[in-house]
Write an enzyme that holds these catalytic residues in place. Structure first.
Site, short mmCIF file in Angstrom:
data_model
loop_
_atom_site.label_atom_id
_atom_site.label_comp_id
_atom_site.label_asym_id
_atom_site.label_seq_id
_atom_site.Cartn_x
_atom_site.Cartn_y
_atom_site.Cartn_z
N THR A 173 0.85 -1.19 0.00
CA THR A 173 0.00 0.00 0.00
C THR A 173 0.89 1.24 0.00
O THR A 173 1.78 1.36 0.83
CB THR A 173 -0.90 0.02 1.24
OG1 THR A 173 -1.63 -1.21 1.30
CG2 THR A 173 -1.87 1.19 1.19
N LYS A 175 2.28 4.73 0.75
CA LYS A 175 2.21 5.64 1.89
C LYS A 175 3.04 6.89 1.59
O LYS A 175 4.01 6.80 0.84
CB LYS A 175 2.74 4.95 3.16
CG LYS A 175 2.10 3.61 3.48
CD LYS A 175 0.69 3.75 3.98
CE LYS A 175 0.12 2.40 4.39
NZ LYS A 175 -1.25 2.50 4.92
N HIS A 294 -11.41 -3.82 -0.42
CA HIS A 294 -10.98 -3.37 0.90
C HIS A 294 -12.19 -3.37 1.83
O HIS A 294 -13.30 -3.08 1.41
CB HIS A 294 -10.36 -1.97 0.84
CG HIS A 294 -9.57 -1.63 2.06
ND1 HIS A 294 -10.16 -1.27 3.26
CD2 HIS A 294 -8.23 -1.61 2.29
CE1 HIS A 294 -9.22 -1.04 4.16
NE2 HIS A 294 -8.04 -1.24 3.60
N ARG A 295 -11.95 -3.70 3.10
CA ARG A 295 -13.06 -3.85 4.05
C ARG A 295 -13.16 -2.68 5.03
O ARG A 295 -13.60 -2.84 6.16
CB ARG A 295 -12.92 -5.16 4.81
CG ARG A 295 -11.63 -5.31 5.61
CD ARG A 295 -11.60 -6.61 6.39
NE ARG A 295 -10.40 -6.71 7.22
CZ ARG A 295 -10.24 -7.58 8.22
NH1 ARG A 295 -11.21 -8.43 8.50
NH2 ARG A 295 -9.13 -7.61 8.94
#
Length: 480
Positions: A173, A175, A294-295
Protein backbone atom coordinates in the site's frame (compact mmCIF):
# COMPACT_ATOMS: atom_id res chain seq x y z
CA UNK A 1 -71.36 -1.17 12.80
CA UNK A 2 -73.40 -3.74 10.89
CA UNK A 3 -73.94 -7.27 12.26
CA UNK A 4 -72.09 -8.66 9.23
CA UNK A 5 -68.99 -6.61 10.04
CA UNK A 6 -69.12 -7.69 13.68
CA UNK A 7 -69.24 -11.34 12.66
CA UNK A 8 -66.18 -11.01 10.38
CA UNK A 9 -64.23 -9.24 13.08
CA UNK A 10 -64.82 -12.05 15.50
CA UNK A 11 -63.62 -14.85 13.21
CA UNK A 12 -59.86 -15.67 12.90
CA UNK A 13 -58.58 -12.37 14.33
CA UNK A 14 -58.04 -11.18 17.84
CA UNK A 15 -56.45 -7.82 18.39
CA UNK A 16 -53.68 -7.49 20.94
CA UNK A 17 -50.13 -8.55 21.70
CA UNK A 18 -48.98 -12.15 22.07
CA UNK A 19 -45.67 -13.80 22.89
CA UNK A 20 -43.38 -14.27 19.91
CA UNK A 21 -42.51 -17.78 21.01
CA UNK A 22 -46.07 -18.97 20.40
CA UNK A 23 -45.56 -18.48 16.66
CA UNK A 24 -41.83 -18.22 15.95
CA UNK A 25 -40.15 -20.68 18.36
CA UNK A 26 -40.43 -24.09 16.70
CA UNK A 27 -37.89 -26.56 18.16
CA UNK A 28 -39.49 -29.41 16.22
CA UNK A 29 -38.70 -27.76 12.86
CA UNK A 30 -36.22 -29.51 10.56
CA UNK A 31 -34.49 -26.92 8.34
CA UNK A 32 -34.85 -27.38 4.60
CA UNK A 33 -31.92 -27.50 2.19
CA UNK A 34 -33.29 -24.30 0.66
CA UNK A 35 -33.50 -22.34 3.93
CA UNK A 36 -31.03 -19.60 4.79
CA UNK A 37 -29.80 -20.46 8.29
CA UNK A 38 -28.49 -17.88 10.75
CA UNK A 39 -26.67 -18.25 14.07
CA UNK A 40 -27.30 -15.24 16.33
CA UNK A 41 -25.53 -14.48 19.61
CA UNK A 42 -28.44 -13.20 21.69
CA UNK A 43 -28.14 -11.36 25.01
CA UNK A 44 -31.71 -10.86 26.32
CA UNK A 45 -32.74 -8.16 28.74
CA UNK A 46 -33.05 -9.44 32.33
CA UNK A 47 -36.24 -11.43 32.73
CA UNK A 48 -36.68 -12.22 29.02
CA UNK A 49 -36.54 -16.02 28.45
CA UNK A 50 -34.14 -17.28 25.79
CA UNK A 51 -37.01 -18.84 23.81
CA UNK A 52 -38.85 -15.52 23.67
CA UNK A 53 -35.67 -13.66 22.69
CA UNK A 54 -34.81 -16.13 19.93
CA UNK A 55 -38.37 -16.09 18.64
CA UNK A 56 -38.36 -12.28 18.67
CA UNK A 57 -35.25 -12.26 16.48
CA UNK A 58 -36.88 -14.69 14.04
CA UNK A 59 -40.08 -12.64 13.97
CA UNK A 60 -38.63 -9.16 13.65
CA UNK A 61 -36.21 -10.25 10.90
CA UNK A 62 -38.98 -11.89 8.86
CA UNK A 63 -42.78 -11.48 9.00
CA UNK A 64 -43.45 -10.36 12.57
CA UNK A 65 -44.28 -7.06 14.20
CA UNK A 66 -45.08 -6.02 17.76
CA UNK A 67 -48.82 -6.72 17.60
CA UNK A 68 -51.28 -8.95 15.79
CA UNK A 69 -52.46 -7.33 12.53
CA UNK A 70 -55.44 -7.86 10.27
CA UNK A 71 -53.34 -8.64 7.20
CA UNK A 72 -51.76 -11.71 8.81
CA UNK A 73 -54.86 -13.48 7.58
CA UNK A 74 -54.19 -12.54 3.96
CA UNK A 75 -51.02 -14.61 3.63
CA UNK A 76 -49.50 -17.85 4.85
CA UNK A 77 -47.28 -17.09 7.83
CA UNK A 78 -46.21 -20.73 8.02
CA UNK A 79 -44.75 -20.40 4.55
CA UNK A 80 -42.94 -17.10 5.03
CA UNK A 81 -42.04 -16.73 8.71
CA UNK A 82 -38.56 -17.15 10.16
CA UNK A 83 -38.28 -19.90 12.76
CA UNK A 84 -36.04 -20.12 15.80
CA UNK A 85 -35.45 -23.87 15.78
CA UNK A 86 -32.58 -24.39 18.25
CA UNK A 87 -30.95 -22.57 21.16
CA UNK A 88 -27.59 -23.25 22.85
CA UNK A 89 -26.28 -21.52 25.95
CA UNK A 90 -22.91 -19.82 25.35
CA UNK A 91 -20.16 -21.48 27.44
CA UNK A 92 -18.87 -19.26 30.22
CA UNK A 93 -21.69 -16.70 29.94
CA UNK A 94 -24.64 -16.37 32.33
CA UNK A 95 -27.26 -14.88 30.03
CA UNK A 96 -26.13 -15.34 26.45
CA UNK A 97 -27.33 -17.79 23.82
CA UNK A 98 -26.69 -18.90 20.27
CA UNK A 99 -30.11 -18.91 18.62
CA UNK A 100 -30.47 -20.66 15.28
CA UNK A 101 -33.02 -19.22 12.87
CA UNK A 102 -34.24 -20.64 9.55
CA UNK A 103 -35.57 -18.32 6.83
CA UNK A 104 -37.59 -19.53 3.83
CA UNK A 105 -35.85 -18.67 0.57
CA UNK A 106 -38.93 -16.89 -0.76
CA UNK A 107 -38.22 -14.02 1.64
CA UNK A 108 -35.22 -12.85 -0.39
CA UNK A 109 -34.71 -11.24 -3.78
CA UNK A 110 -32.51 -13.27 -6.11
CA UNK A 111 -28.92 -12.06 -6.42
CA UNK A 112 -29.23 -9.30 -3.82
CA UNK A 113 -26.97 -9.20 -0.77
CA UNK A 114 -28.56 -5.85 -0.01
CA UNK A 115 -32.02 -7.38 0.35
CA UNK A 116 -30.73 -10.36 2.34
CA UNK A 117 -29.02 -8.12 4.90
CA UNK A 118 -31.92 -5.67 5.08
CA UNK A 119 -34.04 -8.50 6.46
CA UNK A 120 -31.59 -10.51 8.55
CA UNK A 121 -29.60 -7.64 10.11
CA UNK A 122 -32.13 -4.84 9.83
CA UNK A 123 -34.32 -3.27 12.53
CA UNK A 124 -34.07 -6.33 14.76
CA UNK A 125 -30.68 -5.09 16.01
CA UNK A 126 -32.38 -2.19 17.77
CA UNK A 127 -35.00 -4.35 19.46
CA UNK A 128 -35.49 -3.26 23.10
CA UNK A 129 -36.04 -6.77 24.48
CA UNK A 130 -32.40 -7.54 23.63
CA UNK A 131 -29.38 -6.07 25.37
CA UNK A 132 -27.17 -7.09 22.46
CA UNK A 133 -27.36 -9.11 19.25
CA UNK A 134 -24.68 -10.44 16.95
CA UNK A 135 -24.95 -12.42 13.72
CA UNK A 136 -22.23 -15.05 14.02
CA UNK A 137 -22.70 -17.04 10.80
CA UNK A 138 -24.99 -17.74 7.85
CA UNK A 139 -25.61 -20.91 5.85
CA UNK A 140 -26.30 -19.80 2.29
CA UNK A 141 -28.18 -22.55 0.41
CA UNK A 142 -27.00 -23.67 -3.01
CA UNK A 143 -30.31 -22.56 -4.54
CA UNK A 144 -29.61 -18.96 -3.46
CA UNK A 145 -25.89 -19.02 -4.28
CA UNK A 146 -26.73 -19.89 -7.89
CA UNK A 147 -28.57 -16.58 -8.26
CA UNK A 148 -25.26 -14.69 -7.81
CA UNK A 149 -22.36 -14.24 -10.20
CA UNK A 150 -19.85 -14.14 -7.34
CA UNK A 151 -16.21 -13.10 -7.83
CA UNK A 152 -15.42 -11.67 -11.26
CA UNK A 153 -12.69 -14.24 -11.94
CA UNK A 154 -11.44 -16.20 -8.94
CA UNK A 155 -8.09 -17.58 -7.84
CA UNK A 156 -7.14 -19.83 -10.76
CA UNK A 157 -8.13 -17.35 -13.45
CA UNK A 158 -6.13 -14.62 -11.67
CA UNK A 159 -3.03 -16.81 -11.54
CA UNK A 160 -3.41 -17.55 -15.24
CA UNK A 161 -3.78 -13.84 -16.04
CA UNK A 162 -0.67 -13.00 -14.04
CA UNK A 163 1.28 -16.15 -14.99
CA UNK A 164 2.34 -16.55 -11.34
CA UNK A 165 2.12 -19.87 -9.52
CA UNK A 166 3.42 -21.69 -6.46
CA UNK A 167 3.75 -18.79 -4.04
CA UNK A 168 1.75 -16.04 -2.36
CA UNK A 169 1.48 -12.78 -4.27
CA UNK A 170 3.24 -9.71 -2.88
CA UNK A 171 1.70 -6.27 -2.52
CA UNK A 172 2.29 -2.86 -0.98
CA UNK A 173 0.00 0.00 0.00
CA UNK A 174 1.48 3.34 -1.05
CA UNK A 175 2.21 5.64 1.89
CA UNK A 176 1.58 8.30 2.98
CA UNK A 177 -1.94 7.33 2.10
CA UNK A 178 -3.00 10.95 1.56
CA UNK A 179 -1.15 14.05 0.38
CA UNK A 180 1.11 12.87 -2.47
CA UNK A 181 0.78 14.39 -5.92
CA UNK A 182 -0.19 12.01 -8.72
CA UNK A 183 3.30 12.09 -10.23
CA UNK A 184 5.09 11.34 -6.97
CA UNK A 185 2.52 8.65 -6.24
CA UNK A 186 3.23 7.02 -9.60
CA UNK A 187 6.95 7.17 -8.90
CA UNK A 188 6.48 5.23 -5.65
CA UNK A 189 4.36 2.65 -7.51
CA UNK A 190 7.09 2.17 -10.12
CA UNK A 191 9.86 1.75 -7.55
CA UNK A 192 7.93 -0.89 -5.61
CA UNK A 193 6.95 -2.88 -8.70
CA UNK A 194 10.46 -2.67 -10.14
CA UNK A 195 11.84 -4.02 -6.87
CA UNK A 196 9.89 -7.27 -7.15
CA UNK A 197 6.34 -6.78 -5.90
CA UNK A 198 3.39 -8.09 -7.89
CA UNK A 199 0.99 -5.34 -6.88
CA UNK A 200 0.84 -1.92 -5.33
CA UNK A 201 -2.32 -0.45 -3.88
CA UNK A 202 -4.33 2.69 -3.34
CA UNK A 203 -5.26 3.05 0.30
CA UNK A 204 -8.94 2.80 1.08
CA UNK A 205 -9.48 6.55 1.43
CA UNK A 206 -7.68 7.49 -1.79
CA UNK A 207 -10.53 8.45 -4.12
CA UNK A 208 -10.35 11.81 -5.92
CA UNK A 209 -9.18 14.55 -3.57
CA UNK A 210 -7.91 18.04 -4.48
CA UNK A 211 -4.24 17.03 -4.08
CA UNK A 212 -4.62 14.05 -6.46
CA UNK A 213 -7.57 13.66 -8.80
CA UNK A 214 -8.42 10.13 -9.81
CA UNK A 215 -7.72 10.49 -13.52
CA UNK A 216 -4.21 11.83 -12.93
CA UNK A 217 -3.49 9.01 -10.49
CA UNK A 218 -4.73 6.38 -12.92
CA UNK A 219 -2.52 7.75 -15.71
CA UNK A 220 0.69 7.94 -13.67
CA UNK A 221 0.08 4.50 -12.12
CA UNK A 222 -0.51 2.96 -15.56
CA UNK A 223 2.78 4.47 -16.75
CA UNK A 224 4.53 2.98 -13.70
CA UNK A 225 3.01 -0.46 -14.35
CA UNK A 226 4.10 -0.59 -17.98
CA UNK A 227 7.60 0.65 -17.19
CA UNK A 228 8.08 -1.90 -14.39
CA UNK A 229 6.73 -4.71 -16.58
CA UNK A 230 9.19 -3.82 -19.34
CA UNK A 231 12.12 -3.86 -16.92
CA UNK A 232 11.26 -7.03 -14.99
CA UNK A 233 9.48 -9.20 -17.56
CA UNK A 234 6.72 -9.84 -14.99
CA UNK A 235 3.06 -8.85 -15.11
CA UNK A 236 2.38 -6.09 -12.59
CA UNK A 237 -0.69 -4.34 -11.24
CA UNK A 238 -1.86 -1.48 -9.06
CA UNK A 239 -5.20 -1.54 -7.25
CA UNK A 240 -6.81 1.58 -8.70
CA UNK A 241 -9.54 2.55 -6.25
CA UNK A 242 -12.73 3.13 -8.24
CA UNK A 243 -14.84 3.87 -5.13
CA UNK A 244 -16.83 7.05 -5.68
CA UNK A 245 -19.80 9.03 -4.45
CA UNK A 246 -22.17 7.53 -7.03
CA UNK A 247 -22.39 4.21 -8.85
CA UNK A 248 -22.21 6.05 -12.17
CA UNK A 249 -18.93 7.72 -11.22
CA UNK A 250 -17.54 4.42 -9.93
CA UNK A 251 -18.24 2.68 -13.24
CA UNK A 252 -16.76 5.63 -15.16
CA UNK A 253 -13.49 5.15 -13.27
CA UNK A 254 -13.51 1.41 -13.94
CA UNK A 255 -14.09 2.08 -17.64
CA UNK A 256 -11.07 4.39 -17.74
CA UNK A 257 -8.93 1.75 -16.00
CA UNK A 258 -9.98 -0.79 -18.63
CA UNK A 259 -9.12 1.66 -21.42
CA UNK A 260 -5.64 2.07 -19.91
CA UNK A 261 -5.18 -1.71 -20.09
CA UNK A 262 -4.38 -2.21 -16.40
CA UNK A 263 -5.27 -5.58 -14.85
CA UNK A 264 -7.08 -4.66 -11.61
CA UNK A 265 -9.29 -2.10 -9.87
CA UNK A 266 -10.37 -1.75 -6.26
CA UNK A 267 -13.51 -1.04 -4.25
CA UNK A 268 -14.32 -0.26 -0.60
CA UNK A 269 -17.25 -2.64 -0.42
CA UNK A 270 -18.73 -1.71 2.96
CA UNK A 271 -18.58 2.07 2.66
CA UNK A 272 -19.48 1.83 -1.02
CA UNK A 273 -22.31 -0.60 -0.37
CA UNK A 274 -23.25 -4.02 -1.68
CA UNK A 275 -25.37 -2.73 -4.55
CA UNK A 276 -22.44 -0.73 -5.90
CA UNK A 277 -20.04 -3.61 -5.28
CA UNK A 278 -22.16 -6.13 -7.15
CA UNK A 279 -22.51 -3.73 -10.08
CA UNK A 280 -18.74 -3.25 -10.23
CA UNK A 281 -18.11 -7.01 -9.97
CA UNK A 282 -20.39 -7.61 -12.96
CA UNK A 283 -18.55 -4.94 -14.95
CA UNK A 284 -15.17 -6.45 -14.03
CA UNK A 285 -16.13 -9.92 -15.22
CA UNK A 286 -17.54 -8.58 -18.47
CA UNK A 287 -14.41 -6.54 -19.15
CA UNK A 288 -11.57 -8.74 -17.86
CA UNK A 289 -10.63 -6.67 -14.80
CA UNK A 290 -9.65 -8.23 -11.49
CA UNK A 291 -11.35 -6.70 -8.44
CA UNK A 292 -9.56 -6.03 -5.15
CA UNK A 293 -11.83 -5.43 -2.16
CA UNK A 294 -10.98 -3.37 0.90
CA UNK A 295 -13.06 -3.85 4.05
CA UNK A 296 -12.87 -0.31 5.47
CA UNK A 297 -15.50 0.13 8.22
CA UNK A 298 -15.63 -3.60 9.03
CA UNK A 299 -14.44 -3.18 12.62
CA UNK A 300 -17.37 -0.85 13.34
CA UNK A 301 -19.58 -3.83 12.53
CA UNK A 302 -17.61 -6.90 13.58
CA UNK A 303 -15.08 -6.15 16.32
CA UNK A 304 -17.29 -6.32 19.42
CA UNK A 305 -17.99 -9.88 20.47
CA UNK A 306 -21.55 -9.35 21.71
CA UNK A 307 -23.10 -7.03 19.15
CA UNK A 308 -22.92 -6.53 15.40
CA UNK A 309 -21.93 -9.07 12.80
CA UNK A 310 -18.91 -11.37 12.58
CA UNK A 311 -16.52 -10.86 9.70
CA UNK A 312 -17.12 -14.41 8.50
CA UNK A 313 -20.61 -13.24 7.51
CA UNK A 314 -19.20 -10.20 5.71
CA UNK A 315 -16.72 -12.50 3.96
CA UNK A 316 -19.50 -14.80 2.74
CA UNK A 317 -21.49 -11.79 1.59
CA UNK A 318 -18.49 -10.54 -0.38
CA UNK A 319 -18.08 -13.90 -2.09
CA UNK A 320 -21.70 -13.62 -3.20
CA UNK A 321 -21.49 -9.96 -4.21
CA UNK A 322 -18.14 -10.33 -5.97
CA UNK A 323 -14.45 -9.67 -5.41
CA UNK A 324 -11.19 -11.43 -6.30
CA UNK A 325 -9.26 -10.28 -3.20
CA UNK A 326 -10.38 -9.18 0.25
CA UNK A 327 -8.46 -8.03 3.31
CA UNK A 328 -8.70 -10.69 6.00
CA UNK A 329 -6.36 -9.68 8.83
CA UNK A 330 -2.85 -10.96 9.45
CA UNK A 331 -2.90 -12.86 12.77
CA UNK A 332 0.64 -11.53 13.39
CA UNK A 333 0.38 -7.83 12.49
CA UNK A 334 -1.16 -4.70 13.99
CA UNK A 335 -4.82 -5.46 13.21
CA UNK A 336 -7.36 -7.63 15.04
CA UNK A 337 -7.48 -11.35 14.20
CA UNK A 338 -7.18 -14.56 16.25
CA UNK A 339 -5.52 -17.38 14.31
CA UNK A 340 -8.23 -20.06 14.44
CA UNK A 341 -11.04 -17.62 13.70
CA UNK A 342 -9.09 -16.00 10.86
CA UNK A 343 -8.26 -19.34 9.24
CA UNK A 344 -11.92 -20.30 9.51
CA UNK A 345 -13.15 -17.45 7.35
CA UNK A 346 -10.10 -17.67 5.07
CA UNK A 347 -11.23 -21.20 4.20
CA UNK A 348 -14.78 -19.90 3.67
CA UNK A 349 -13.35 -17.45 1.14
CA UNK A 350 -11.17 -19.90 -0.77
CA UNK A 351 -12.64 -23.39 -0.54
CA UNK A 352 -15.57 -24.96 -2.38
CA UNK A 353 -16.74 -26.80 0.74
CA UNK A 354 -16.25 -26.05 4.43
CA UNK A 355 -17.44 -28.31 7.25
CA UNK A 356 -18.99 -27.06 10.47
CA UNK A 357 -16.11 -26.47 12.92
CA UNK A 358 -16.78 -24.87 16.33
CA UNK A 359 -13.04 -24.75 17.03
CA UNK A 360 -12.74 -22.16 14.25
CA UNK A 361 -16.07 -20.45 14.81
CA UNK A 362 -17.80 -22.04 11.80
CA UNK A 363 -21.42 -22.74 12.75
CA UNK A 364 -22.64 -24.26 9.48
CA UNK A 365 -21.36 -26.49 6.70
CA UNK A 366 -21.12 -24.34 3.58
CA UNK A 367 -21.05 -25.57 -0.05
CA UNK A 368 -20.22 -22.96 -2.69
CA UNK A 369 -20.79 -25.16 -5.78
CA UNK A 370 -19.24 -23.39 -8.79
CA UNK A 371 -18.65 -20.00 -7.14
CA UNK A 372 -14.99 -18.95 -7.62
CA UNK A 373 -12.79 -18.47 -4.57
CA UNK A 374 -11.44 -15.20 -3.18
CA UNK A 375 -7.79 -14.54 -2.30
CA UNK A 376 -7.38 -13.41 1.32
CA UNK A 377 -5.11 -10.39 1.74
CA UNK A 378 -2.87 -10.16 4.82
CA UNK A 379 -2.11 -6.50 5.43
CA UNK A 380 -1.39 -4.26 8.40
CA UNK A 381 1.79 -3.90 10.44
CA UNK A 382 3.75 -6.74 8.82
CA UNK A 383 7.42 -6.84 7.82
CA UNK A 384 10.11 -9.30 6.71
CA UNK A 385 10.36 -11.08 10.08
CA UNK A 386 6.68 -12.01 9.71
CA UNK A 387 7.20 -13.63 6.31
CA UNK A 388 7.71 -17.23 7.54
CA UNK A 389 4.60 -17.10 9.72
CA UNK A 390 2.50 -15.50 6.97
CA UNK A 391 3.63 -18.07 4.42
CA UNK A 392 2.83 -20.90 6.82
CA UNK A 393 -0.52 -19.48 7.97
CA UNK A 394 -1.99 -18.32 4.65
CA UNK A 395 -0.32 -20.66 2.14
CA UNK A 396 0.15 -19.96 -1.56
CA UNK A 397 -3.34 -18.71 -2.36
CA UNK A 398 -3.03 -15.35 -0.63
CA UNK A 399 -1.72 -11.82 -1.06
CA UNK A 400 0.83 -10.61 1.50
CA UNK A 401 0.79 -6.83 1.56
CA UNK A 402 3.57 -4.79 3.13
CA UNK A 403 2.98 -1.02 3.20
CA UNK A 404 5.26 0.41 5.86
CA UNK A 405 7.17 -2.87 5.64
CA UNK A 406 8.22 -1.87 2.11
CA UNK A 407 8.25 1.93 2.06
CA UNK A 408 9.87 2.16 5.50
CA UNK A 409 13.08 0.49 4.29
CA UNK A 410 16.08 2.70 5.13
CA UNK A 411 17.34 2.59 1.53
CA UNK A 412 14.08 3.42 -0.18
CA UNK A 413 11.09 1.85 -1.87
CA UNK A 414 12.75 -0.44 -4.40
CA UNK A 415 15.16 -1.97 -1.84
CA UNK A 416 12.17 -2.47 0.46
CA UNK A 417 10.43 -4.40 -2.29
CA UNK A 418 13.58 -6.43 -2.95
CA UNK A 419 13.82 -7.35 0.74
CA UNK A 420 10.25 -8.64 0.81
CA UNK A 421 10.62 -10.59 -2.44
CA UNK A 422 13.85 -12.24 -1.26
CA UNK A 423 12.28 -13.11 2.10
CA UNK A 424 9.24 -14.63 0.39
CA UNK A 425 11.27 -16.65 -2.10
CA UNK A 426 13.46 -17.94 0.74
CA UNK A 427 10.42 -19.03 2.76
CA UNK A 428 8.77 -20.76 -0.20
CA UNK A 429 12.00 -22.58 -1.07
CA UNK A 430 12.52 -23.67 2.54
CA UNK A 431 8.94 -24.91 2.79
CA UNK A 432 9.28 -26.84 -0.47
CA UNK A 433 12.43 -28.45 0.92
CA UNK A 434 10.45 -29.68 3.92
CA UNK A 435 11.68 -27.22 6.51
CA UNK A 436 9.39 -26.11 9.34
CA UNK A 437 8.60 -22.42 8.84
CA UNK A 438 7.00 -22.06 12.27
CA UNK A 439 10.10 -23.37 14.05
CA UNK A 440 12.91 -22.30 11.70
CA UNK A 441 11.47 -19.06 10.32
CA UNK A 442 13.94 -16.65 11.90
CA UNK A 443 16.87 -18.83 10.84
CA UNK A 444 15.59 -18.98 7.26
CA UNK A 445 15.36 -15.17 7.09
CA UNK A 446 18.84 -14.72 8.59
CA UNK A 447 20.34 -17.17 6.10
CA UNK A 448 18.71 -15.37 3.18
CA UNK A 449 19.89 -11.97 4.45
CA UNK A 450 23.52 -13.06 4.00
CA UNK A 451 22.96 -12.97 0.24
CA UNK A 452 20.76 -9.87 0.14
CA UNK A 453 21.97 -6.60 1.66
CA UNK A 454 18.46 -5.17 1.17
CA UNK A 455 16.98 -7.92 3.33
CA UNK A 456 19.75 -7.57 5.91
CA UNK A 457 18.98 -3.86 6.28
CA UNK A 458 15.25 -4.57 6.65
CA UNK A 459 15.94 -7.21 9.29
CA UNK A 460 17.95 -4.73 11.31
CA UNK A 461 15.29 -1.99 11.16
CA UNK A 462 12.35 -4.17 12.22
CA UNK A 463 13.98 -6.68 14.54
CA UNK A 464 12.26 -5.29 17.65
CA UNK A 465 8.83 -4.45 16.20
CA UNK A 466 5.94 -6.45 17.66
CA UNK A 467 2.22 -5.86 18.21
CA UNK A 468 1.45 -7.84 21.35
CA UNK A 469 -2.17 -7.11 22.19
CA UNK A 470 -4.85 -9.74 22.90
CA UNK A 471 -7.66 -10.12 20.38
CA UNK A 472 -11.05 -8.70 21.36
CA UNK A 473 -13.09 -11.19 19.33
CA UNK A 474 -12.23 -14.68 20.61
CA UNK A 475 -13.74 -18.16 20.55
CA UNK A 476 -16.18 -19.10 23.30
CA UNK A 477 -14.64 -21.19 26.08
CA UNK A 478 -15.94 -22.42 29.40
CA UNK A 479 -14.71 -20.41 32.35
CA UNK A 480 -12.34 -22.55 34.33
Amino acid sequence: MSPQTETKASVGFKAGVKDYKLTYYTPEYQPLDTDILAAFRVTPQPGVPSEEAGAAVAAESSTGTWTTVWTDGLTSLDRYKGRCYHIDAVPGEDNQYICYVAYPLDLFEEGSVTNMFTSIVGNVFGFKALRALRLEDLRIPVAYIKTFQGPPHGIQVERDKLNKYGRPLLGCTIKPKLGLSAKNYGRAVYECLRGGLDFTKDDENVNSQPFMRWRDRFLFCAEAIYKAQAETGEIKGHYLNATAGTCEEMIKRAVFARELGVPIVMHDYLTGGFTANTSLAHYCRDNGLLLHIHRAMHAVIDRQKNHGMHFRVLAKALRLSGGDHIHAGTVVGKLEGERDITLGFVDLLRDDYTEIDPERGIYFTQFWVSTPGVLPVASGGIHVWHMPALTEIFGDDSVLQFGGGTLGHPWGNAPGAVANRVALEACVQARNEGRDLAREGATIIREASKWSPELAAACEVWKEIKFEFPAVDTLDKKKG
